[in-house]
Structures are given as structure tokens and as C-alpha cells.
Design a protein around this motif. Sequence first.
Motif, PDB file in Angstrom:
ATOM      1  N   VAL A  94       0.835  -1.201   0.000  1.00  0.00           N
ATOM      2  CA  VAL A  94       0.000   0.000   0.000  1.00  0.00           C
ATOM      3  C   VAL A  94       0.870   1.251   0.000  1.00  0.00           C
ATOM      4  O   VAL A  94       0.635   2.201  -0.757  1.00  0.00           O
ATOM      5  N   THR A  95       1.896   1.251   0.851  1.00  0.00           N
ATOM      6  CA  THR A  95       2.768   2.413   0.951  1.00  0.00           C
ATOM      7  C   THR A  95       3.560   2.633  -0.333  1.00  0.00           C
ATOM      8  O   THR A  95       3.724   3.768  -0.795  1.00  0.00           O
ATOM      9  N   THR A  96       4.057   1.557  -0.918  1.00  0.00           N
ATOM     10  CA  THR A  96       4.808   1.671  -2.164  1.00  0.00           C
ATOM     11  C   THR A  96       3.930   2.237  -3.278  1.00  0.00           C
ATOM     12  O   THR A  96       4.366   3.111  -4.049  1.00  0.00           O
ATOM     13  N   ALA A  97       2.687   1.753  -3.361  1.00  0.00           N
ATOM     14  CA  ALA A  97       1.763   2.258  -4.381  1.00  0.00           C
ATOM     15  C   ALA A  97       1.444   3.736  -4.149  1.00  0.00           C
ATOM     16  O   ALA A  97       1.371   4.525  -5.092  1.00  0.00           O
ATOM     17  N   TRP A  98       1.255   4.079  -2.883  1.00  0.00           N
ATOM     18  CA  TRP A  98       0.951   5.473  -2.527  1.00  0.00           C
ATOM     19  C   TRP A  98       2.124   6.380  -2.932  1.00  0.00           C
ATOM     20  O   TRP A  98       1.930   7.447  -3.536  1.00  0.00           O
ATOM     21  N   GLU A  99       3.338   5.980  -2.595  1.00  0.00           N
ATOM     22  CA  GLU A  99       4.508   6.802  -2.898  1.00  0.00           C
ATOM     23  C   GLU A  99       4.745   6.898  -4.398  1.00  0.00           C
ATOM     24  O   GLU A  99       5.196   7.938  -4.892  1.00  0.00           O
ATOM     25  N   GLU A 100       4.426   5.845  -5.138  1.00  0.00           N
ATOM     26  CA  GLU A 100       4.554   5.902  -6.591  1.00  0.00           C
ATOM     27  C   GLU A 100       3.552   6.895  -7.175  1.00  0.00           C
ATOM     28  O   GLU A 100       3.876   7.651  -8.110  1.00  0.00           O
ATOM     29  N   ILE A 177      -3.937  10.385  -5.359  1.00  0.00           N
ATOM     30  CA  ILE A 177      -3.897   9.766  -4.032  1.00  0.00           C
ATOM     31  C   ILE A 177      -5.310   9.371  -3.602  1.00  0.00           C
ATOM     32  O   ILE A 177      -5.536   8.285  -3.063  1.00  0.00           O
ATOM     33  N   SER A 178      -6.291  10.259  -3.869  1.00  0.00           N
ATOM     34  CA  SER A 178      -7.677   9.952  -3.519  1.00  0.00           C
ATOM     35  C   SER A 178      -8.180   8.748  -4.305  1.00  0.00           C
ATOM     36  O   SER A 178      -8.902   7.906  -3.775  1.00  0.00           O
ATOM     37  N   VAL A 179      -7.796   8.669  -5.577  1.00  0.00           N
ATOM     38  CA  VAL A 179      -8.198   7.528  -6.410  1.00  0.00           C
ATOM     39  C   VAL A 179      -7.617   6.239  -5.842  1.00  0.00           C
ATOM     40  O   VAL A 179      -8.283   5.212  -5.753  1.00  0.00           O
ATOM     41  N   LEU A 180      -6.341   6.308  -5.434  1.00  0.00           N
ATOM     42  CA  LEU A 180      -5.673   5.133  -4.873  1.00  0.00           C
ATOM     43  C   LEU A 180      -6.358   4.658  -3.601  1.00  0.00           C
ATOM     44  O   LEU A 180      -6.600   3.462  -3.413  1.00  0.00           O
ATOM     45  N   ILE A 181      -6.698   5.609  -2.728  1.00  0.00           N
ATOM     46  CA  ILE A 181      -7.378   5.253  -1.483  1.00  0.00           C
ATOM     47  C   ILE A 181      -8.743   4.643  -1.771  1.00  0.00           C
ATOM     48  O   ILE A 181      -9.155   3.661  -1.144  1.00  0.00           O
TER      49      ILE A 181
END
Length: 225
Positions: A94-100, A177-181
Motif C-alpha cells: 500500500v505504501t509503495t503504491a501510494w509513494e509511486e 492519491i484519492s483515487v488510490l485510497i
Amino acid sequence: MFEATLASALPGAIFQAEVTVEWRGREPEAEAKVRAFAWDHLARWAATRRVTVASHLADLINARGVTEIAVPRTSLVLTHLRVRITVPAEALAVTTAWEEAERRATLERQRRGDELRQLRWLRDEIFGRPDIARMYWHLHHPADLRSLTDPLFDTIAAQLGGGEGVTASAQVEEDPISVLIGKFVAGLSADERRHLIGQLDRVFRSFDRTDLASQLGDPSDRVGS
């Protein structure tokens, strides 16, 4: 000794901690009070950090864990605190995807900024000045000498000179970021959503945002939302 799940700075990404505590003093339910205090103490440290710095977080906590800390509203004193922190694979993903997503958003903002600066340079330094615009054209089209006498350069300069300047166009875009969440939350089961809401409550409160925490309501009431 006890185990604790600690929310990180990103929703859905957690730390797993094995905690060892020692204390001085005696009173009813001393162990429960010490455990609750230690958990709250660790949660505040974890809530502002991402799981990618787990080892650094453990080092910080352990370095301070040798300092005695009075347990509020008790006669107890925490004399030793040590943690071993691990990160579940899901939390790291999750963190890796968020940072990407953050990296891509930053690169896109930089690209747009570079493009806007280039447009302003062309407007102010090149096409806003007919003589420079002709030389700029000749530099890129050396065989087209006839165009140097074209009055179009003067017309363009006059039109650009009366403008209000190049501004970034207003666009409504989805925050990556909102889309990812949203994608992450959409894939959670009912129990996982309850757990996430509970973690969000702790994160909001650790940042003194009780106003947001109060809007979460009972996790069981929001599972189907």
C-alpha cells in the motif's frame, strides 16, 4: 511483553510491534494501565511515519525507551520500553503504491511548470518582439528566408502584447492519491473496513483532529457505506 498493531501515516498501512515494558510501582490493574500507556505512546510515534522507515522508528523508540516516564494519573513509572517492529507485506505494498502515485503527481506538476515557463519565455522573449521572432524562426528554418519579411510576426507581437499573460488553464482533475485510497477501500471486506475505521480514529486523534474522528461514527455503522 505484548503485541501491538500501530497505524502508520498512511491509511491501510500498519506496523506490527512486539513490545517489552518494565515499570516501577504497585496499584490495582497496574499491568493494564502500563500497557495502555505504552500503546498510546507508541501509536503517537507511529502515526506520523510510513512503514518504509520501520527500522528507523524502532531505533528512535528504543533509544528513548531507557528514560523513565511517569504514567499519567497513576503512581506508576515506566522504566524500560523496547520494541521490535515488523511490517506486513500488504502494508508495504500500500505504501509503495501510494509513494509511486505521489511521485507521478510530482513529476506531472513539474512537467506542467516547465511547459508554462517555456510558453511565457516564447511569449515575452521571442514572439512578443518581431525582430527576435524573425531570428528565432530563421534559426530553425534557415532555408526559408522569404518568411523573414512576412508581417505576420508584427501581428503576432501586437496580439501577444495586449494579452493578460499566459496562465495555467483551470482543470478539474482527480487527485491520484484519492483515487488510490478509493480503490484500496473498495476492495476491503466488512471486517477489514471496521479495522481501517478504527485505525483512522486513532490517527485523527493523534493529530488532535477529534472533529474528524467524531464523524467516523461507529465502525459497524459504516461498513456498508
